[in-house]
Design an enzyme around this catalytic site. Structure first.
Site, PDB file in Angstrom:
ATOM      1  N   CYS A  42       0.837  -1.203   0.000  1.00  0.00           N
ATOM      2  CA  CYS A  42       0.000   0.000   0.000  1.00  0.00           C
ATOM      3  C   CYS A  42       0.874   1.257   0.000  1.00  0.00           C
ATOM      4  O   CYS A  42       1.497   1.584   1.008  1.00  0.00           O
ATOM      5  CB  CYS A  42      -0.902  -0.042   1.236  1.00  0.00           C
ATOM      6  SG  CYS A  42      -1.781   1.483   1.594  1.00  0.00           S
ATOM      7  N   CYS A  45      -0.035   3.822   2.604  1.00  0.00           N
ATOM      8  CA  CYS A  45       0.420   3.415   3.937  1.00  0.00           C
ATOM      9  C   CYS A  45       1.884   3.804   4.141  1.00  0.00           C
ATOM     10  O   CYS A  45       2.260   4.300   5.208  1.00  0.00           O
ATOM     11  CB  CYS A  45       0.274   1.904   4.116  1.00  0.00           C
ATOM     12  SG  CYS A  45      -1.408   1.279   3.962  1.00  0.00           S
TER      13      CYS A  45
END
Length: 115
Positions: A42, A45
């Site tokens: 991600c 993230c």
């Protein structure tokens, strides 16, 4: 933080938690806890990680910050109905009180912490 998104534990920085330790680390904490549900795949993230490190240092002693890798700890993600990442969940006295999902402005998170 390394290229996989792993954040080593240093005092005042986010700590990794897992499904087995979640209750003790988060739900039984005497101070509010912010948990980031994330994955190495991600990119949002990974962009959020340095901001969480700064927030953890800034609020050391007033807020604990944990990270939980959903690819490695799926039971915790399922338990808290985390359907998209990054997801930041704020817990007080064992209860989830606020949730932010997706690319989040850390200043909005900071303003809603009430610490």
């Amino acid at each position: 933080m390394d290229e996989t998104g792993f954040i080593a534990h240093w005092p005042g920085t986010p700590e990794a938690t897992n499904s087995d330790a979640f209750d003790e680390d988060v739900l039984e904490s005497a101070v509010p806890v912010l948990v980031e549900f994330w994955a190495a795949r991600c990119s949002a993230c990974l962009r959020l990680a340095p901001q969480l490190e700064a927030l953890a240092r800034e609020l050391q002693g007033e807020l604990r910050v944990f990270t939980l890798n959903v690819d490695e700890e799926l039971p915790a993600a399922v338990r808290f109905d985390v359907l998209a990442i990054p997801a930041l969940l704020l817990f007080r006295e064992g209860q989830e009180v606020v949730r932010w999902v997706g690319s989040v402005d850390i200043s909005k998170v900071r303003s809603q912490l009430s610490i």
